[in-house]
Design a protein around this motif. Structure first.
Motif, PDB file in Angstrom:
ATOM      1  N   VAL A 151      -4.888  -1.881  -1.533  1.00 19.98           N
ATOM      2  CA  VAL A 151      -4.649  -0.788  -2.467  1.00 19.98           C
ATOM      3  C   VAL A 151      -4.179   0.401  -1.648  1.00 19.98           C
ATOM      4  CG1 VAL A 151      -5.609   0.720  -4.245  1.00 19.98           C
ATOM      5  CG2 VAL A 151      -6.485  -1.632  -3.998  1.00 19.98           C
ATOM      6  N   LEU A 152      -3.019   0.934  -2.007  1.00 16.34           N
ATOM      7  CA  LEU A 152      -2.501   2.124  -1.359  1.00 16.34           C
ATOM      8  C   LEU A 152      -2.657   3.287  -2.321  1.00 16.34           C
ATOM      9  CD1 LEU A 152      -0.978   3.546   0.962  1.00 16.34           C
ATOM     10  CD2 LEU A 152       1.158   2.887  -0.192  1.00 16.34           C
ATOM     11  N   GLU A 153      -3.397   4.314  -1.899  1.00 15.86           N
ATOM     12  CA  GLU A 153      -3.545   5.527  -2.693  1.00 15.86           C
ATOM     13  C   GLU A 153      -2.640   6.605  -2.092  1.00 15.86           C
ATOM     14  OE1 GLU A 153      -8.061   5.189  -4.483  1.00 15.86           O
ATOM     15  OE2 GLU A 153      -7.728   6.533  -2.777  1.00 15.86           O
ATOM     16  N   ILE A 154      -1.815   7.208  -2.970  1.00 15.16           N
ATOM     17  CA  ILE A 154      -0.904   8.271  -2.564  1.00 15.16           C
ATOM     18  C   ILE A 154      -1.043   9.411  -3.570  1.00 15.16           C
ATOM     19  CG2 ILE A 154       0.684   6.730  -1.360  1.00 15.16           C
ATOM     20  CD1 ILE A 154       2.505   6.789  -3.823  1.00 15.16           C
ATOM     21  N   ASN A 155      -0.412  10.522  -3.298  1.00 16.75           N
ATOM     22  CA  ASN A 155      -0.489  11.668  -4.204  1.00 16.75           C
ATOM     23  C   ASN A 155      -0.024  11.294  -5.607  1.00 16.75           C
ATOM     24  OD1 ASN A 155      -1.370  14.168  -2.727  1.00 16.75           O
ATOM     25  ND2 ASN A 155       0.235  13.453  -1.339  1.00 16.75           N
ATOM     26  N   GLY A 156      -0.751  11.798  -6.606  1.00 19.42           N
ATOM     27  CA  GLY A 156      -0.448  11.512  -7.999  1.00 19.42           C
ATOM     28  C   GLY A 156       0.957  11.904  -8.389  1.00 19.42           C
ATOM     29  N   GLY A 157       1.660  10.997  -9.055  1.00 17.75           N
ATOM     30  CA  GLY A 157       3.014  11.227  -9.532  1.00 17.75           C
ATOM     31  C   GLY A 157       4.096  10.839  -8.548  1.00 17.75           C
TER      32      GLY A 157
ATOM     33  N   PHE B  60      -1.690  -1.338  -6.356  1.00 17.58           N
ATOM     34  CA  PHE B  60      -2.497  -2.534  -6.125  1.00 17.58           C
ATOM     35  C   PHE B  60      -1.593  -3.690  -5.702  1.00 17.58           C
ATOM     36  CE2 PHE B  60      -4.835   0.120  -9.073  1.00 17.58           C
ATOM     37  CZ  PHE B  60      -6.140   0.049  -8.610  1.00 17.58           C
ATOM     38  N   ALA B  61      -1.929  -4.347  -4.590  1.00 16.51           N
ATOM     39  CA  ALA B  61      -1.074  -5.411  -4.048  1.00 16.51           C
ATOM     40  C   ALA B  61      -1.871  -6.676  -3.760  1.00 16.51           C
ATOM     41  CB  ALA B  61      -0.381  -4.917  -2.776  1.00 16.51           C
ATOM     42  N   GLN B  62      -1.205  -7.796  -3.918  1.00 12.07           N
ATOM     43  CA  GLN B  62      -1.825  -9.097  -3.636  1.00 12.07           C
ATOM     44  C   GLN B  62      -1.762  -9.409  -2.141  1.00 12.07           C
ATOM     45  OE1 GLN B  62       0.446 -11.316  -6.467  1.00 12.07           O
ATOM     46  NE2 GLN B  62       2.174 -11.625  -5.087  1.00 12.07           N
TER      47      GLN B  62
ATOM     48  N   THR C  81       2.701  -7.753  -2.079  1.00 14.12           N
ATOM     49  CA  THR C  81       3.502  -7.443  -3.264  1.00 14.12           C
ATOM     50  C   THR C  81       2.671  -6.626  -4.257  1.00 14.12           C
ATOM     51  OG1 THR C  81       4.809  -9.453  -2.988  1.00 14.12           O
ATOM     52  CG2 THR C  81       4.855  -8.418  -5.170  1.00 14.12           C
ATOM     53  N   ILE C  82       3.226  -5.496  -4.666  1.00 12.18           N
ATOM     54  CA  ILE C  82       2.541  -4.620  -5.619  1.00 12.18           C
ATOM     55  C   ILE C  82       2.625  -5.257  -7.006  1.00 12.18           C
ATOM     56  CG2 ILE C  82       2.576  -2.349  -6.747  1.00 12.18           C
ATOM     57  CD1 ILE C  82       3.827  -1.291  -4.070  1.00 12.18           C
ATOM     58  N   THR C  83       1.456  -5.437  -7.623  1.00 12.51           N
ATOM     59  CA  THR C  83       1.404  -6.057  -8.949  1.00 12.51           C
ATOM     60  C   THR C  83       1.076  -5.054 -10.045  1.00 12.51           C
ATOM     61  OG1 THR C  83      -0.906  -6.657  -8.601  1.00 12.51           O
ATOM     62  CG2 THR C  83       0.759  -8.313  -8.021  1.00 12.51           C
ATOM     63  N   HIS C  84       0.486  -3.917  -9.676  1.00 11.03           N
ATOM     64  CA  HIS C  84       0.093  -2.919 -10.679  1.00 11.03           C
ATOM     65  C   HIS C  84       0.066  -1.546 -10.025  1.00 11.03           C
ATOM     66  CE1 HIS C  84      -1.958  -1.052 -14.042  1.00 11.03           C
ATOM     67  NE2 HIS C  84      -2.925  -0.650 -13.245  1.00 11.03           N
ATOM     68  N   ILE C  85       0.491  -0.545 -10.789  1.00 11.30           N
ATOM     69  CA  ILE C  85       0.397   0.840 -10.342  1.00 11.30           C
ATOM     70  C   ILE C  85      -0.355   1.629 -11.401  1.00 11.30           C
ATOM     71  CG2 ILE C  85       1.656   2.956  -9.775  1.00 11.30           C
ATOM     72  CD1 ILE C  85       3.973   1.126  -8.804  1.00 11.30           C
ATOM     73  N   HIS C  86      -1.426   2.276 -10.987  1.00 10.55           N
ATOM     74  CA  HIS C  86      -2.138   3.187 -11.881  1.00 10.55           C
ATOM     75  C   HIS C  86      -1.712   4.602 -11.501  1.00 10.55           C
ATOM     76  CE1 HIS C  86      -5.326   4.536 -14.585  1.00 10.55           C
ATOM     77  NE2 HIS C  86      -5.397   5.565 -13.750  1.00 10.55           N
ATOM     78  N   PRO C  87      -0.925   5.260 -12.369  1.00 11.21           N
ATOM     79  CA  PRO C  87      -0.415   6.587 -12.014  1.00 11.21           C
ATOM     80  C   PRO C  87      -1.396   7.705 -12.357  1.00 11.21           C
ATOM     81  CG  PRO C  87       0.527   5.894 -14.103  1.00 11.21           C
ATOM     82  CD  PRO C  87      -0.356   4.758 -13.616  1.00 11.21           C
ATOM     83  N   GLU C  88      -1.358   8.749 -11.540  1.00  8.46           N
ATOM     84  CA  GLU C  88      -2.027  10.009 -11.850  1.00  8.46           C
ATOM     85  C   GLU C  88      -3.499   9.852 -12.241  1.00  8.46           C
ATOM     86  OE1 GLU C  88      -0.552  13.157 -11.858  1.00  8.46           O
ATOM     87  OE2 GLU C  88       1.587  12.720 -11.832  1.00  8.46           O
ATOM     88  N   ALA C  89      -4.269   9.119 -11.435  1.00  4.28           N
ATOM     89  CA  ALA C  89      -5.708   9.008 -11.700  1.00  4.28           C
ATOM     90  C   ALA C  89      -6.308  10.416 -11.713  1.00  4.28           C
ATOM     91  CB  ALA C  89      -6.377   8.142 -10.646  1.00  4.28           C
TER      92      ALA C  89
ATOM     93  N   VAL D  48       7.061  -4.032  -2.201  1.00  3.33           N
ATOM     94  CA  VAL D  48       6.135  -4.644  -1.244  1.00  3.33           C
ATOM     95  C   VAL D  48       5.657  -3.628  -0.215  1.00  3.33           C
ATOM     96  CG1 VAL D  48       7.037  -6.982  -1.521  1.00  3.33           C
ATOM     97  CG2 VAL D  48       8.038  -5.487   0.205  1.00  3.33           C
ATOM     98  N   LEU D  49       4.432  -3.869   0.269  1.00  6.37           N
ATOM     99  CA  LEU D  49       3.848  -3.069   1.335  1.00  6.37           C
ATOM    100  C   LEU D  49       4.094  -3.767   2.665  1.00  6.37           C
ATOM    101  CD1 LEU D  49       0.277  -2.354  -0.158  1.00  6.37           C
ATOM    102  CD2 LEU D  49       2.386  -1.001  -0.455  1.00  6.37           C
ATOM    103  N   GLN D  50       4.333  -2.982   3.705  1.00  2.57           N
ATOM    104  CA  GLN D  50       4.434  -3.510   5.066  1.00  2.57           C
ATOM    105  C   GLN D  50       3.413  -2.765   5.916  1.00  2.57           C
ATOM    106  OE1 GLN D  50       7.723  -2.347   7.659  1.00  2.57           O
ATOM    107  NE2 GLN D  50       8.070  -4.524   8.072  1.00  2.57           N
ATOM    108  N   HIS D  51       2.528  -3.540   6.540  1.00  2.00           N
ATOM    109  CA  HIS D  51       1.482  -2.984   7.413  1.00  2.00           C
ATOM    110  C   HIS D  51       0.931  -4.142   8.246  1.00  2.00           C
ATOM    111  CE1 HIS D  51      -2.498  -1.400   8.552  1.00  2.00           C
ATOM    112  NE2 HIS D  51      -1.871  -0.229   8.527  1.00  2.00           N
ATOM    113  N   PRO D  52       0.506  -3.879   9.485  1.00  2.00           N
ATOM    114  CA  PRO D  52      -0.022  -4.960  10.332  1.00  2.00           C
ATOM    115  C   PRO D  52      -1.197  -5.722   9.729  1.00  2.00           C
ATOM    116  CG  PRO D  52       0.339  -2.982  11.646  1.00  2.00           C
ATOM    117  CD  PRO D  52       0.585  -2.603  10.215  1.00  2.00           C
ATOM    118  N   ALA D  53      -1.996  -5.084   8.878  1.00  2.00           N
ATOM    119  CA  ALA D  53      -3.153  -5.759   8.283  1.00  2.00           C
ATOM    120  C   ALA D  53      -2.749  -6.883   7.341  1.00  2.00           C
ATOM    121  CB  ALA D  53      -4.026  -4.749   7.528  1.00  2.00           C
TER     122      ALA D  53
END
Length: 160
Positions: A126-132, A95-97, A101-109, A144-149
């Motif tokens: 919010v970037l979702e990637i493979n668990g773990g 989760f990023a603002q 900048t990532i402020t929270h990570i929820h692992p292994e949903a 931090v995330l980098q993306h044109p958006a």
């Protein structure tokens, strides 16, 4: 024993994939770079930037390549909450603002879990990637995330 071999193979695949990435990769809609104390990781992503795409998310996806994911983009910062109904694979949620900048990570949903996953206030991406994978790569809040958006006020802006 079989699970530890599988984890070692996954770890090796991640290391090899990261080593194959160019150091200064260009920004593009289909790619998110995550940068932090661990270094950088580049993910091929689908972007969910409207209500219908965000509602669908990664539901019914049976597998996802190791350095792939989905980037959820909201119009403005807000309270972000997710659940895993109809999601078939475990996911890490980053989760990023507004500046990326990532402020929270929820692992292994947990796949199929209907429990609400609260990402925090003032979340725009919010970037979702493979668990773990976040833990294996060393991604932590503050990266931090980098993306044109993310735009010109990004903590890690795109060049040009």
């Amino acid at each position: 024993m079989g699970r530890s071999i599988e984890m070692m193979k996954t770890g090796l695949a991640v290391i090899l994939a990261l080593m194959a990435q160019p150091a200064a990769a260009a920004c593009s809609d289909g790619r998110v770079t995550v940068a932090g104390d661990f270094g950088q990781a580049h993910f091929s992503v689908d972007v969910a930037d409207d209500a219908q795409e965000r509602a669908q998310g990664l539901m019914f996806v049976e597998s996802m390549p190791i350095l792939s994911g989905m980037l959820f983009v909201y119009e403005a910062p807000q309270v972000a909450s997710f659940w895993m109904q109809n999601t078939l694979i475990p996911l890490d949620m980053l989760f990023a603002q507004a500046d990326g900048t990532i402020t929270h990570i929820h692992p292994e949903a947990i796949p199929g879990d209907r429990t609400s996953i609260l990402g925090g206030d003032d979340i725009q991406y919010v970037l979702e990637i493979n668990g773990g994978l976040a833990a294996r790569l060393g991604i932590k809040p503050g990266a931090v995330l980098q993306h044109p958006a993310i735009g010109p006020d990004a903590a890690l802006p795109c060049d040009g």
